[in-house]
Each structure stands twice: as C-alpha cells, then as structure tokens.
Motif scaffolding. Structure first.
Motif, short mmCIF file in Angstrom:
data_model
loop_
_atom_site.label_atom_id
_atom_site.label_comp_id
_atom_site.label_asym_id
_atom_site.label_seq_id
_atom_site.Cartn_x
_atom_site.Cartn_y
_atom_site.Cartn_z
N CYS A 48 17.31 24.11 41.99
CA CYS A 48 17.95 22.92 42.54
C CYS A 48 17.67 22.85 44.04
N ASP A 49 17.49 21.63 44.55
CA ASP A 49 17.36 21.41 45.99
C ASP A 49 18.73 20.99 46.49
N ARG A 50 19.52 21.91 47.00
CA ARG A 50 20.87 21.58 47.46
C ARG A 50 21.09 22.19 48.83
N LEU A 51 21.76 21.44 49.70
CA LEU A 51 22.01 21.94 51.05
C LEU A 51 22.93 23.15 51.03
N THR A 53 23.16 25.40 48.65
CA THR A 53 22.63 26.53 47.88
C THR A 53 21.28 26.90 48.46
N PRO A 54 21.24 27.78 49.47
CA PRO A 54 19.95 28.09 50.10
C PRO A 54 19.01 28.88 49.21
N LEU A 55 19.54 29.65 48.27
CA LEU A 55 18.69 30.45 47.39
C LEU A 55 18.97 30.06 45.94
N ILE A 93 5.75 27.81 46.89
CA ILE A 93 5.91 28.35 45.53
C ILE A 93 7.40 28.55 45.24
N MET A 94 8.12 29.07 46.27
CA MET A 94 9.53 29.37 46.05
C MET A 94 10.40 28.12 46.07
N PHE A 95 10.06 27.19 46.96
CA PHE A 95 10.95 26.05 47.17
C PHE A 95 10.20 24.75 47.04
N ASN A 96 10.93 23.71 46.64
CA ASN A 96 10.34 22.38 46.50
C ASN A 96 10.37 21.64 47.84
N GLU A 97 11.58 21.46 48.38
CA GLU A 97 11.70 20.75 49.65
C GLU A 97 12.26 21.69 50.70
N THR A 98 11.83 21.48 51.95
CA THR A 98 12.45 22.22 53.03
C THR A 98 13.79 21.58 53.37
N LYS A 103 17.29 16.95 54.21
CA LYS A 103 18.25 16.23 55.05
C LYS A 103 17.70 14.91 55.54
N LYS A 104 16.51 14.54 55.12
CA LYS A 104 15.89 13.33 55.63
C LYS A 104 16.79 12.12 55.40
N PRO A 105 16.99 11.27 56.39
CA PRO A 105 17.85 10.10 56.16
C PRO A 105 17.23 9.13 55.17
N THR A 106 18.05 8.57 54.31
CA THR A 106 17.53 7.73 53.23
C THR A 106 17.60 6.24 53.55
#
Lengths: 177, 76
Positions: A48-51, A53-55, A93-98, A103-106
């Motif tokens: 999951c890409d969640r702010l 949950t860093p790992l 490989i480990m992560f999808n988004e930085t 945090k990019k504004p939408t």
C-alpha cells in the motif's frame, strides 16, 4: 416454545451457510454485474502507498526480472559500489511512489469549492422562487406606517430612556439627536 | 547518535509556569478594560439622567401621549 425452536433452527441454518462463505480463502469480489472480475487475495500481505505506513507489508515488485535479481544480489554487497541509478532502481523495486509523489497536491479542492459555490447558487435560486411563489403576504405590522406608529408609541412610553432607544430622541425638538 | 536526553518530567508544570501568569494577566486586563469602558460610563449616564429627572413631568407627558390604561389624557 415450539415456534421459538423452529425459528432458531432456521437461523442456525442460515448462519452455517454464511459461515462457510466467510471462512473460505476466496477474496473480495469487485463490484460488477455478471462477468468474472479479478479478485485480490486479501489473505496474503499487501502493498500500500500510505503516508502513515512507511514500510508496507511486502515490496512493490515481487516478481523480479533477471536484471532486478542480479541487482538484488549486488545489494547484498557493500552499498558504496552501487551507482545512483542502481540505488533508485532498488528503491523502485521496493516502493511504488515516493513520499513526495504521494503528497503531491491533487487540486481536488478546486472541485470541492466549485461544487460548494454551485450548490449555494442553486439554493439561492430556489429561495428566490420561494419568495415569489410560496411566501404568504407580509403581516401588516411590517408596513412602514405601522412601524412609524410603533416607533412613536415606543418614544411616548419612554422605552430605555437612560442609554437606549428613547435616550437618542430629543423630546424638546421632536427629532433624533 | 548522542542526542541530549529530552525532558521526561515536569512538562505540565513548565507549561503552567509560562502560561498561567499570562492567562491571569490578560483576564485582569480584560476585566479592568470592561470596568472603565462600560460600567463606569454606564453608572455616570444613570447618575446624569436622574440628577435632573422630574418624574411628574415625565408622567404627564406620557399620560397626554395616551400610553396609559389607568389614567386617560386630561382632555377626556
């Protein structure tokens, strides 16, 4: 008592059928009407890409190509020997988004604010229509002449003569101070 | 890795030491300001009003205006 026994049996039957469905390992069906859709298996760790949950529970790419596998082997050695591109490739490989990408504004706020103003405007039109087609006629106490008579009576009664209403009226000259 | 140990105790006391004098000070200032901008002028306004108040004159004026039900204006 006999009725109770029968209904309890029916409920137990329903529960047992539902219970089997819950405990099976099949996952969540995406909402659709008819066709077979892909079901994510919720019983294994997910990415999951969640702010907050860093790992995540598993790396993003779990099926590695041959290049990725050799890179992972190289990662086992000293990291100074990795070039910048290799480090970035390992990260991806480990992560999808930085975090910056997450945090990019939408720009969603513009849609929200626009929707708010639109509906406030629409409500204004509804209220305007109501003013002309729904409201009953004014009570006579709101007419100007009635209001004038009301003010005169309040002054005659000396309403709030110290600091308030009648204090602002000049009784000698018959006008507001 | 050798960071100073953070304060573990007395955090509320420290906050109160800082904020309570400010809170008391602001409250007292607010009360004093209210006293001198509202209550004193109001007391003075009432004193001035009643210094030269002729209740019979006011009563007659109100009676002539016809606001009473117990006494009619002197004409009737």
């Amino acid at each position: 008592m006999e009725m109770l026994h029968l209904t309890a049996g029916r409920v137990a039957g329903l529960l047992s059928r539902r219970g089997v469905a819950v405990f099976s390992t099949s996952g969540v069906k995406m909402a659709s009407h008819g066709g077979v859709t892909e079901q994510t298996d919720m019983s294994v760790p997910l990415y999951c890409d969640r702010l907050d949950t860093p790992l995540p529970d598993r790396p993003y790419k779990d099926t590695l190509s041959a290049a990725d596998k050799s890179l992972k082997q190289k990662e086992k050695g000293p990291w100074n020997s990795l070039s910048k591109e290799e480090k970035l490739a390992l990260y991806r490989i480990m992560f999808n988004e930085t975090y910056a990408e997450m945090k990019k504004p939408t720009g969603e706020w513009k849609t929200v604010l626009g929707g708010i103003f639109f509906f406030i405007g629409f409500t204004g039109l509804v209220v305007l229509w109501q003013r002309y087609y729904v409201y009953p006629p004014h009570p006579r106490t709101l007419d100007d002449e009635w209001q004038a008579m009301q003010v005169k009576r309040m002054l005659d009664m000396r309403v709030n003569p110290v600091e308030g209403f009648s204090a602002k009226w000049d009784y000698e000259k018959g006008q507001w101070k | 890795m050798s960071l100073p140990k953070p304060a573990m105790r007395g955090l509320l006391a420290k906050r109160l030491r800082f904020h309570l004098p400010i809170a008391f000070g602001l409250s007292i200032i607010a009360a004093v300001a209210f006293k001198f901008t509202v209550t004193e002028p109001r007391k003075q306004a009432y004193a001035d009003f009643y210094k030269h108040y002729d209740s019979m004159k006011e009563f007659s004026a109100m009676r002539e205006a016809g606001v009473f039900e117990s006494v009619r204006p002197t004409g009737k």
